[in-house]
Design a protein around this motif. Structure first.
Motif, short mmCIF file in Angstrom:
data_model
loop_
_atom_site.label_atom_id
_atom_site.label_comp_id
_atom_site.label_asym_id
_atom_site.label_seq_id
_atom_site.Cartn_x
_atom_site.Cartn_y
_atom_site.Cartn_z
N PRO A 193 67.52 37.19 43.42
CA PRO A 193 68.11 37.02 44.74
C PRO A 193 67.15 37.47 45.85
CG PRO A 193 69.12 38.88 43.58
CD PRO A 193 68.24 38.18 42.59
N THR A 200 68.00 32.24 46.01
CA THR A 200 67.13 32.90 45.04
C THR A 200 65.69 32.43 45.23
OG1 THR A 200 67.44 31.18 43.35
CG2 THR A 200 69.00 33.03 43.35
N GLU A 227 73.47 29.34 41.01
CA GLU A 227 73.84 30.10 42.21
C GLU A 227 75.32 29.89 42.54
OE1 GLU A 227 71.25 29.25 45.47
OE2 GLU A 227 69.43 29.86 44.41
#
Length: 282
Positions: A193, A200, A227
């Motif tokens: 992250p 990311t 994600e």
């Protein structure tokens, strides 16, 4: 960006205000935002008083058509701007990707757009800049009826209040906990992250590559879906949106009169734009 949540029932009902933010602002702990997966939108209470993306497009297109007519009057051949200039409609990404269907579609769109440098129309032609500015001045009364212009009062009030709310929400323990859970999920799935960017490093890396290459496009899709899945499995988007909503409801009550004026102004502008476009197309 956002859209159309009716909060009248909440405001007319008994508001339960409990707790205070670190800044001392009241919160309605029963308030909620709505995640509209079909439109990929996070709908907040303040969105009733904010211009939606569709409304922005309608007003902007009306403004463009007015200027295009003026350019023709000045003897300039006009290639009209398309109603939508591209195929990308990102929806709400306030907390990154949270909708798996939209995440897949977004990755596919990014891969398909590629190197599309199609002429966007005379309105955007740098060579017409001086005449375009002259036309905006010549047709300013007409433009004012279909879009926001300098001098319109308070039309950005909901955005201003949203920013104020966001600052307060980020300082709550529950916000930090929700983000930490999401980041932990990303790390468990081999992703890195990027702090405070809702993305990311792997996604940044993939999107910077040539997406016409099927392998690169596949990698971007893979990362985007991870994600979004982490957001859904941890409930992060819903939790963060609800925190913001809890701060928004008391602010709406505090600024109700001004917000009602903004809502009426938005409706008048959009109706003016729609009427103009219908007349131009008939």
């Amino acid at each position: 960006m956002r859209k159309g949540l009716l909060i009248s029932g909440v405001l007319l009902g008994s508001m339960v205000l409990s707790g205070c933010s670190a800044a001392g602002t009241s919160r309605d702990m029963q308030a909620h935002a709505r995640l509209d997966e079909s439109r990929n939108l996070i709908v907040y209470p303040l969105d009733e008083y904010r211009v939606s993306d569709d409304q922005i497009r309608t007003m902007e297109l009306a403004r463009i058509r007015i200027v295009e007519g003026c350019l023709r009057d000045h003897g300039i051949p006009v290639k009209p701007v398309e109603g939508r200039r591209d195929g990308l409609d990102w929806g709400s990404r306030n907390y990154g990707l949270w909708n798996e269907t939209a995440a897949r579609r977004e990755a596919q769109l990014m891969a398909s757009v590629g190197q599309n440098h199609e002429d966007r129309g005379t309105f955007y032609d740098a060579a017409t800049g001086d005449v375009r500015a002259q036309c905006l001045e010549e047709r300013k009364d007409q433009v004012q009826r279909v879009s926001f212009v300098e001098g319109d009062q308070n039309y950005g009030l909901a955005d201003k209040l949203s920013l104020e709310v966001n600052d307060k929400a980020k300082n709550t323990p529950e916000w930090r906990n929700a983000v930490a859970d999401w980041e932990s999920c990303l790390k468990d799935n081999g992703l890195t992250p990027v702090r405070e960017q809702w993305i990311t490093q792997e996604s940044l890396n993939a999107s910077s590559k040539d997406l016409s290459d099927p392998g690169n496009a596949e990698e971007l899709t893979r990362v985007s879906l991870l994600e979004a899945k982490c957001s859904q499995s941890t409930g992060m988007a819903q939790k963060l949106a609800d925190i913001e909503a809890s701060f928004q409801i008391p602010l709406i009550e505090e600024h109700q009169a001004e917000l009602n004026e903004v809502k009426n102004l938005i409706q008048a502008k959009v109706q003016g734009a729609q009427s103009f476009l219908q007349g131009a197309e008939s």
